[in-house]
Design an enzyme around this catalytic site. Structure first.
Site, short mmCIF file in Angstrom:
data_model
loop_
_atom_site.label_atom_id
_atom_site.label_comp_id
_atom_site.label_asym_id
_atom_site.label_seq_id
_atom_site.Cartn_x
_atom_site.Cartn_y
_atom_site.Cartn_z
N THR A 40 0.80 -1.22 0.00
CA THR A 40 0.00 0.00 0.00
C THR A 40 0.84 1.27 0.00
OG1 THR A 40 -1.76 -1.15 1.21
CG2 THR A 40 -1.83 1.25 1.22
N LYS B 76 -1.55 -1.02 -3.99
CA LYS B 76 -2.81 -0.36 -3.64
C LYS B 76 -2.53 1.10 -3.34
CE LYS B 76 -6.70 -0.78 -0.43
NZ LYS B 76 -7.37 -1.71 0.49
N LYS C 253 -3.96 4.61 -1.84
CA LYS C 253 -4.96 5.32 -1.05
C LYS C 253 -5.06 6.74 -1.59
CE LYS C 253 -6.07 2.27 2.19
NZ LYS C 253 -7.46 1.83 2.43
N ASP D 299 -8.04 3.03 -3.94
CA ASP D 299 -8.98 3.00 -2.81
C ASP D 299 -9.25 4.40 -2.27
OD1 ASP D 299 -10.58 2.36 -0.70
OD2 ASP D 299 -9.05 1.30 0.45
N GLU E 266 -11.78 0.47 -5.31
CA GLU E 266 -12.39 -0.04 -4.09
C GLU E 266 -13.20 1.05 -3.39
OE1 GLU E 266 -10.82 -2.05 0.10
OE2 GLU E 266 -9.43 -1.69 -1.54
N ASP F 213 -16.42 -2.45 -0.41
CA ASP F 213 -15.73 -2.71 0.85
C ASP F 213 -16.66 -2.34 2.01
OD1 ASP F 213 -14.08 -3.05 3.02
OD2 ASP F 213 -12.60 -1.57 2.43
N LYS G 294 -13.33 -8.93 4.53
CA LYS G 294 -12.46 -8.69 5.68
C LYS G 294 -13.09 -9.36 6.90
CE LYS G 294 -10.69 -4.14 4.26
NZ LYS G 294 -10.75 -2.67 4.57
N CYS H 83 -7.66 -6.63 4.97
CA CYS H 83 -7.52 -6.63 6.42
C CYS H 83 -7.43 -5.20 6.91
CB CYS H 83 -6.27 -7.41 6.86
SG CYS H 83 -4.70 -6.64 6.34
N ASP I 125 -5.02 -8.36 -0.19
CA ASP I 125 -4.50 -7.14 0.42
C ASP I 125 -4.32 -7.40 1.91
OD1 ASP I 125 -3.76 -4.53 0.99
OD2 ASP I 125 -5.83 -3.80 1.09
N ASP J 62 -1.41 -6.78 3.81
CA ASP J 62 -0.11 -6.21 4.22
C ASP J 62 -0.20 -5.49 5.56
OD1 ASP J 62 -1.54 -3.97 3.41
OD2 ASP J 62 0.17 -3.02 2.40
#
Length: 338
Positions: free
Chosen positions: A125, A148, A150, A175, A201, A224, A246, A274, A296, A298
């Site tokens: 991420t 990923k 953010k 995301d 996402e 999500d 998740k 997670c 995902d 990490d």
């Protein structure tokens, strides 16, 4: 034989701040549940999430409210009827799976008809920051297979392009954490396609899901915050093409497996994610991640330190925890040591 349940708050400092559109984290705040039964024990971890109205205190209160039921021998099915989906149920559910493996002598993966967890590719991420700083972070991930990003609503195009420039060959997940609106999402469709983004996402607030109807997205949309359990799927059809599973949302591995089966039957692609957590939080998730197109997990990589024997990652390849860490029979010599 009677069980004994204990629960405690545990704080894991992060190696660097973790920023998303909703705020910044400096530590992973988790609740750890342990269930003892004679010489055997099972462990589980849950991450309270303020987005869903949870706190450390509220989750500990939920765990203690069902402690007597669990100690009297409640099954995972009993637990699902006693607690709503969330971090408390997830931590207890994981501890029960772990205890069952210790008591039966059969690993969770074997009970589910799988082989032992194998190394798999996880997303790495790039946290939310200025495009310039995100470019610096992406530079350190050059060569990663899955990244990923953010983002927020301030400069998403620049943020995406900055990461893509330094990760030219990676699959990308973007995301926004519910920070976009439908107009911005429409405007960004050509950018997402040009940047070869594989998945977006939860772009909109969960309450605005209906705005996705008729969008015809350039890249798949993944639910999500809009998807917690299997019962959520009917209202997501035609709006999303993927769901993020998740365990802290589903209430544990038990419901996560049900959600996985239902989502597959409905034609959704699968992502397994997670919260920021320790290896104890992702160990059960590996049982679902083996079935996912996008992984995902990490969360532990953000910690200054993790559990001994926990998951390990090298260049985005996530290796499962060492034998006996979670969900496997524990040798007699190690019982009580965890």
């Amino acid at each position: 034989m009677l069980r004994r349940l204990s629960a405690r708050h545990q704080s894991w400092p992060l190696a660097a701040p973790f920023r998303i559109s909703r705020g910044v984290k400096h530590s992973a705040e988790v609740v750890v549940v342990k269930i003892r039964q004679g010489a055997l024990s099972g462990r589980g971890e849950g991450v309270p999430y303020a987005r869903y109205g949870e706190s450390i205190d509220s989750v500990l209160m939920q765990v203690r409210a069902v402690a007597g039921l669990v100690e009297a021998g409640a099954t995972r099915g009993d637990l699902a009827r006693a607690l709503p989906p969330g971090a408390a149920r997830s931590a207890i559910d994981a501890a029960l799976w772990d205890l069952e493996a210790a008591a039966s002598g059969e690993a969770v993966s074997t009970a589910l008809g799988h082989g032992p967890p194998q190394p798999l590719t996880t997303a790495l991420t790039v946290g939310l920051d200025t495009p310039e700083r995100m470019a610096e972070a992406a530079r350190s991930l050059a060569g990663a297979a899955l990244v990923k990003i953010k983002v927020d609503a301030s400069r998403p195009e620049a943020q995406i392009r900055a990461v893509r420039r330094h990760c030219p060959d990676a699959r990308l997940i973007v995301d926004p954490n519910e920070s976009w609106n439908i107009d911005l999402l429409r405007t960004l469709q050509p950018v997402l396609a040009e940047a070869r983004v594989d998945l977006v996402e939860q772009p909109l607030p969960a309450a605005d899901d209906a705005a996705l109807a008729g969008l015809g997205p350039a890249v798949p949309m993944c639910a999500d915050e809009s998807c917690h359990v299997g019962d959520d799927l009917p209202r997501l059809r035609g709006l999303y093409q993927a769901v993020n599973i998740k365990l802290d949302k589903t209430g544990g591995l038990t419901e996560a497996l049900r959600l996985l089966a239902a989502a597959r039957a409905d034609g959704f692609r699968i992502m397994v994610g997670c919260m920021i957590c320790s290896s104890l939080g992702i160990a059960p998730a590996l049982q679902v991640a083996r079935e996912a197109e996008f992984v995902d997990l990490d969360g532990p990589l953000w910690l200054q330190r993790d559990h001994a024997g926990g998951a390990r990652t090298r260049a985005g390849l996530l290796s499962p925890p060492e034998p006996g860490f979670w969900g496997e029979p524990v040798p007699l010599a190690l019982r009580g040591a965890r």
